[in-house]
Design an enzyme around this catalytic site. Sequence first.
Site, PDB file in Angstrom:
ATOM      1  N   GLY A 227      -0.588   1.087  -3.835  1.00 56.55           N
ATOM      2  CA  GLY A 227      -1.917   0.912  -3.261  1.00 56.55           C
ATOM      3  C   GLY A 227      -2.338   2.053  -2.362  1.00 56.55           C
ATOM      4  O   GLY A 227      -3.273   1.900  -1.566  1.00 56.55           O
ATOM      5  N   GLY A 228      -1.657   3.199  -2.471  1.00 56.33           N
ATOM      6  CA  GLY A 228      -2.074   4.367  -1.708  1.00 56.33           C
ATOM      7  C   GLY A 228      -1.896   4.243  -0.216  1.00 56.33           C
ATOM      8  O   GLY A 228      -2.524   4.994   0.543  1.00 56.33           O
TER       9      GLY A 228
ATOM     10  N   SER B 109       3.832   4.010  -7.495  1.00 52.87           N
ATOM     11  CA  SER B 109       2.793   4.761  -6.804  1.00 52.87           C
ATOM     12  C   SER B 109       3.156   4.920  -5.332  1.00 52.87           C
ATOM     13  O   SER B 109       4.187   5.508  -5.010  1.00 52.87           O
ATOM     14  CB  SER B 109       1.440   4.085  -7.007  1.00 52.87           C
TER      15      SER B 109
END
Length: 546
Positions: free
Chosen positions: A105-106, A210
Amino acid sequence: MLLSLSLGALCVGLVAAVDPLVDVTYTKYQGTALSNGITQWLGVRYAAPPLGNLRFAAPQDPVENSTSSPPSNTSDEDCLFLDVYAPSNATSTSKLPVFFFIQGGGFNTNSNANYNGSGLITASDMNIVVVNFNYRVGPYGFLAAKEVNSTNNGLKDQRKALEWVQKHISKVPKTSPPPSTHSPSPSNSPLTHRSQFGGNPGHVTMGGDSAGAASVNLQLTAYNGRDFHLFHATAAESQSFAAIRTVPECQYQYDNLVIRTGCASSNNTLACLRGLNATFLQSVNINTPFPGAQDAPLYMYGPVLDGGMVSDYTYRAYAEGKFVRVPAIYGDDTNGGTVFTPKNTSTVGEMDTFLKDQFPALTLDQLSTINRLYPKTTEQWPDSGPYWRALSNAYGETRYMCPGLFISSTYFSYNVSGNYNYHWNVIDPVLYAEGYGVTHTIEVNAIWGPSNVNGGAPASYEPGGVNAEIVGVVQGYWTSFVRTYDPNVFRKEWTPVWEEWTGGEGQGEGWRRLMFQTNQTRMETVDAGLQGRCRYLSSIGLALKQ
């Protein structure tokens, strides 16, 4: 962005082969025995509510009976909960390998919350335990300034959850606390119950996708790579190297938030921020450009270089060997940048502006080289500008693909055994027709199984779809690695051996990875063009503060 919701409600379920009531010393949790032979415990608090004076602070231990009711099923700042999935017949002596998953989710959202571990456990022949969890993101987890005493609190949440696994995944408590208001023991005897998740705290594979895979890297390199024995292998999917800033370089983020909230005139701006209603705070939580950039980045908040938890830039930490040496999987998708970059990118100027918005340390000379390495493509896609694919290739390889290849090469240089790399090239017909190709983190849908990701999987991955076969293939490798630190031991018998990575950074020999493709999964050598581009991007990674 506001924090993701807590991972679910506590559930009172059927009696399984072992009593699903589990004592974690500070309270008890009642699991639900599912018909598939798996028991789940949802919404287990692993840290104290990060509210009031604990907003923007390091996570603290939960207190006894700290939760008197199930966590909410909506977005909430009180989010430090985890889920545990285990075979229903597991006991405190089962010592099953544990897969501990950090969602992406960055660092500004929680994007993979509530993934169900049943698919992985079933694929392992009921031989693993799965843990996933929430951690604080955005300013709640990564606000940094001279006024803030604790930095990188989202990463510290992750470490707190890892410590929880060490304490509770199989341990028998020496003493029992008073009964909790969660769910009384069926026998009303709090002294008769043991922790029975059945996991082995000495066999934990830390995975993530991610930003979750970036977190894997940051946990490996934390405190100059000191090994706290919280994990014993790693599996990173679509790893991300964002730019990391120092605390002074993040001061503008704090100052802007203070100004927007009306706290600038307060004698104690941090206390003012802590006293604000979360709904109001969220309403003024917006991205602003990095100094030196023209537009707001995709993700503004993130880990900061604090000399402790994050002791160095990620590229340099690995290059200097300041990382925990454990077996590892790294890998990425063919088109990791397409979902992030503006599809209407029409000029090289727009391309360079976007790149500098994300990496403001980029120089004109570096942009000139990138423009040469990533020219306008001849193949065009629906509703896209002529520079969209050039930009998405440059961004995807800078932030995702090349960092993974760099780490695998670094592991080889340091003689780390159990070193594997993959390339996900499973073609989904819909995404391909739209020009997005094989997108960032799409492999999570196959690894967890398409029925376990809250409806987000492409239809082609579902049973009967053109890519349905790849699910069992990757689950065979993945659960084998979780169980043995080797993806080959329990792989599907018809699938190829996943060879270890060979070849160090700057060397052309070796560089072989497993290429996942429906009905064509095989070992491949990274092509010379990508090798060359990655060598350049790795050479400027430290200059970009990655």
